[in-house]
Write an enzyme that holds these catalytic residues in place. Sequence first.
Site, PDB file in Angstrom:
ATOM      1  N   LYS A 287      34.421 -11.641 -19.953  1.00 38.03           N
ATOM      2  CA  LYS A 287      34.948 -10.642 -20.890  1.00 38.03           C
ATOM      3  C   LYS A 287      33.897  -9.557 -21.119  1.00 38.03           C
ATOM      4  O   LYS A 287      32.703  -9.855 -21.258  1.00 38.03           O
ATOM      5  CB  LYS A 287      35.311 -11.340 -22.204  1.00 38.03           C
TER       6      LYS A 287
ATOM      7  N   SER B  10      42.570 -10.985 -27.817  1.00 38.52           N
ATOM      8  CA  SER B  10      41.916  -9.859 -27.194  1.00 38.52           C
ATOM      9  C   SER B  10      41.363 -10.134 -25.798  1.00 38.52           C
ATOM     10  O   SER B  10      41.025  -9.188 -25.088  1.00 38.52           O
ATOM     11  CB  SER B  10      40.780  -9.386 -28.095  1.00 38.52           C
TER      12      SER B  10
ATOM     13  N   SER C  31      41.746 -15.260 -29.974  1.00 40.98           N
ATOM     14  CA  SER C  31      41.659 -14.412 -28.781  1.00 40.98           C
ATOM     15  C   SER C  31      41.425 -15.102 -27.452  1.00 40.98           C
ATOM     16  O   SER C  31      41.477 -14.457 -26.406  1.00 40.98           O
ATOM     17  CB  SER C  31      40.577 -13.353 -28.971  1.00 40.98           C
TER      18      SER C  31
HETATM   19  N1  GLN Z   1      44.092 -11.010 -33.012  1.00 40.89           N
HETATM   20  C1  GLN Z   1      43.067 -11.290 -33.969  1.00 40.89           C
HETATM   21  C2  GLN Z   1      42.438 -10.011 -34.432  1.00 40.89           C
HETATM   22  O1  GLN Z   1      42.894  -9.000 -34.056  1.00 40.89           O
HETATM   23  C3  GLN Z   1      42.032 -12.209 -33.373  1.00 40.89           C
HETATM   24  C4  GLN Z   1      41.146 -11.499 -32.441  1.00 40.89           C
HETATM   25  C5  GLN Z   1      40.087 -12.387 -31.876  1.00 40.89           C
HETATM   26  O2  GLN Z   1      40.179 -13.612 -31.926  1.00 40.89           O
HETATM   27  N2  GLN Z   1      39.032 -11.762 -31.381  1.00 40.89           N
HETATM   28  O3  GLN Z   1      41.524  -9.996 -35.184  1.00 40.89           O
END
Ligand code: GLN
Length: 484
Positions: free
Chosen positions: A79, A154, A178
């Site tokens: 990532k 994400s 995410s």
């Molecule tokens: N979707 C969640 C957010 O937008 C979690 C994102 C994540 O785990 N990095 O914060």
Amino acid sequence: MSATGLLELTACQAVREIAAGSLSASELFAAYRTRAEADRAAGEGGLNCFTWVAEGAPRDGAPREDSPAPVAGVPLAVKDLFCTEGVPSQSGSRILEGYLPPYTATVVARLQAAGAPLLGKTNQDEFAMGSSTENSAFGPVLNPWDRERVPGGSSGGSAAAVAAGLAPWALGTDTGGSIRQPAALCGIVGLKPTYGAASRYGMIAFASSLDQAGPLTRDVSDAALMLRHMVGRDPCDATSLAFPEEIARPGAERLDGVRLGVPEELTGEGIEAGVLEAFEAALARAGDLGADVQPVRLPHARHALSAYYVLAPAEASSNLARFDGVRYGSRASDADDLLDMYTRTRHDGFGAEVKRRIMLGTYALSSGYYDAYYGRAQRVRTKIAEDFSAAFGQVDLIVTPTSPSVAFKLGEKTGDPLAMYLNDYCTVPMSLAGIPAISIPCGLSRALPVGLQIAGPAFSENRLLDAAYALEQAIGFDAGAARV
Ligand code: GLN
């Protein structure tokens, strides 16, 4: 070995073939590099999984044909937000455009030391804020099961790359879901470890008390293999801890005597009917394998999302203060003075969702509101952790659907942040409690994958992986349709 045969191999299988001499590490690297680079070059005409692809196999770190290294020669997609020395590490943001870190994140370095060559950096929501990868400054990632749909987020680039066979496995991060949610939406396995099990050193921070690195893989055995080479105390991360035991190769065939708790708070209202159907079918399989499936209560879980959207933006507003045009990445060139330079850099560099979170977080932390928002959210967080402790007095593991819906259409939720935030309804409670959770594919709904989430007490990763493995074997999910 034929090109297709080679791409069919899981990471564990590739390690064995390379060790046995029936597969060459450089051939494997070249095959994946060609595919990853084609996707990168196609940009939004492809799946848009990669923001950077290695030009060739690195000279050190692998592949070494004769190396006894434990994951020798299995290319690793990473990532974007993991700092990798000399390689663009932009966390999906314009503000970090062109940033080349002078060092490598610990978990990446550990996997490289274990023999995995860096294949490329994967696209993500900007600073890991999002559930669809539509917040990337480098364009959205498409879901290989249906290119009109999102891969989740994400870590969407990592998940889509593994599902599509553009990488054998990938590293992601999970703050509120995410890793698990994109794994679910792409039909692969994703594991968020216990908070502190893997070092956060070199991860571009979103919310430091929640961020964790973890594997996105084709199957449970690969997740165990990657995790084994990630965990452990790191002197560069004061919140990291020594893992109490070695991460074993999962091998359970049965679940006899395993008590699986189904929390009514996370398995009812708001979950799509097709998702619930696949979930219930997985519970029936668990019962066939000998598990004792029983209801359990998590009374405060329904407040998890509200607490998360105070705490995560609060931490983000502080973490993102460092991006000011002085130290990293891009800098506004036409500024009148220093303050103007800071303002313009942040105005131009951050996307809308990141700005929304900085404002929310700054507000929640401002004097006079601190106790009403941040303090209260912290108390809710404690209640949620206590709920899990009480539940684990009664059951061994907790199971829920990973995501309330299957992959949704691109653009469907971008205009409605609250609808987007609901994607993490089932994953955020575990993040707040700091406990490990894995998502495995458990079936299809409307020809799209559904994820099953299994959570356990802190440092129960071996038990989690074993249960996930037994279920994976019984379910026999076929991810072939997603390969490109
Ligand atoms: N979707 C969640 C957010 O937008 C979690 C994102 C994540 O785990 N990095 O914060």
